[in-house]
Design a protein around this motif. Structure first.
Motif, PDB file in Angstrom:
ATOM      1  N   MET A   5      19.371 -67.672  15.908  1.00 54.06           N
ATOM      2  CA  MET A   5      20.838 -68.073  16.243  1.00 54.06           C
ATOM      3  C   MET A   5      21.771 -67.961  15.080  1.00 54.06           C
ATOM      4  O   MET A   5      22.977 -68.149  15.249  1.00 54.06           O
ATOM      5  CB  MET A   5      20.952 -69.662  16.725  1.00 54.06           C
ATOM      6  CG  MET A   5      20.197 -69.908  18.261  1.00 54.06           C
ATOM      7  SD  MET A   5      20.540 -71.376  18.865  1.00 54.06           S
ATOM      8  CE  MET A   5      19.570 -71.363  20.424  1.00 54.06           C
ATOM      9  N   ARG A  36      22.724 -77.247  17.995  1.00 54.79           N
ATOM     10  CA  ARG A  36      22.483 -75.897  18.668  1.00 54.79           C
ATOM     11  C   ARG A  36      20.983 -75.770  18.916  1.00 54.79           C
ATOM     12  O   ARG A  36      20.488 -75.492  20.031  1.00 54.79           O
ATOM     13  CB  ARG A  36      22.722 -74.586  17.942  1.00 54.79           C
ATOM     14  CG  ARG A  36      24.014 -74.194  18.080  1.00 54.79           C
ATOM     15  CD  ARG A  36      24.380 -73.069  17.492  1.00 54.79           C
ATOM     16  NE  ARG A  36      23.667 -72.637  16.330  1.00 54.79           N
ATOM     17  CZ  ARG A  36      24.221 -71.561  15.535  1.00 54.79           C
ATOM     18  NH1 ARG A  36      25.548 -71.290  15.432  1.00 54.79           N
ATOM     19  NH2 ARG A  36      23.543 -71.440  14.244  1.00 54.79           N
ATOM     20  N   SER A  89      24.125 -67.130  19.690  1.00 51.72           N
ATOM     21  CA  SER A  89      24.264 -68.349  20.401  1.00 51.72           C
ATOM     22  C   SER A  89      24.862 -68.145  21.843  1.00 51.72           C
ATOM     23  O   SER A  89      24.449 -68.713  22.621  1.00 51.72           O
ATOM     24  CB  SER A  89      24.865 -69.423  19.336  1.00 51.72           C
ATOM     25  OG  SER A  89      24.320 -69.644  18.334  1.00 51.72           O
TER      26      SER A  89
END
Length: 223
Positions: free
Chosen positions: A168, A129, A174
């Motif tokens: 996140m 991510r 996210s």
């Protein structure tokens, strides 16, 4: 977490592995980084490790204390908030410049990074991510054609990513981030400078609020 590295580009790989371990919280704020243990786990020499520590210290991820050795730098909320304020100033203008200058290739590079980020979100991959979001911003900077602002952002990216990982970790953040970055990409694709500037600002403001929540939770848990 497997910290072993390949023999290729030992110093660069050592920096990358340690940076990722700090970024994702494997090594926590204030934690001592014991040289002998890290050399064994990474499979590198003391000289390679020390050079890597100097790089990480320059990025303000590590603190080098005489007679004590390196430890992971801690960031309080006051510092974090200043970093978010700086991001708002820089990234909103970079997005506006990207809307002015972006080519089809630039847009494709941003889209590719967004697709990879979406996959990382679906898979719950914490490290991916962060790296794919970084890829999106690198493509954004290239599209902006603004080298100075790009250099300033790149100089902050290690600390930005520490906060990005924390933000996140907040449930739902996210997916929200994916929506915000998609809106930014769409505004840039329309060459709408005002909308791109606003989308970038709203993204950072939302990230700041999510990080603040996580900082508050950490403080509450420590009490």
């Amino acid at each position: 977490m497997d910290l072993k590295i390949s023999p290729l580009s030992v110093q660069g790989e050592t920096v990358r592995k340690l940076r990722e371990a700090i970024m994702t919280g494997y090594f926590g704020p204030g934690e001592r980084l014991v040289e002998s243990s890290l050399c064994e786990r990474l499979g590198v020499s003391r000289n390679s490790l020390r050079e890597a520590m100097r790089v990480l210290a320059a990025e303000q991820l590590v603190v080098l204390t005489p007679n004590r050795g390196p430890s992971v730098a801690a960031m309080d909320w006051a510092d974090a908030e200043q970093l978010y304020e700086t991001r708002i100033l820089l990234e909103s203008e970079v997005a506006a410049h990207a809307a002015r200058h972006a080519t089809a290739d630039n847009l494709a590079a941003m889209r590719q990074a967004l697709d990879a980020f979406a996959q990382a979100v679906d898979n719950g991959d914490r490290l991916l991510r962060i790296t794919t979001t970084t890829d999106f911003y690198e493509a954004l900077i290239v599209a902006s054609r603004h080298r100075i602002m790009g250099d300033l952002i790149q100089g902050l990216v290690a600390r930005i990513n520490v906060l990005r990982a924390k933000s996140m970790d907040n449930p739902g953040r996210s997916l929200q981030s994916l929506s915000e970055l998609t809106a930014m990409h769409e505004a840039i694709a329309r060459h709408d400078e005002a909308a791109a500037r606003l989308a970038a600002r709203q993204h950072v403001e939302a990230a700041r609020e999510s990080a603040r929540v996580m900082f508050d939770r950490t403080r509450a848990a420590a009490q």
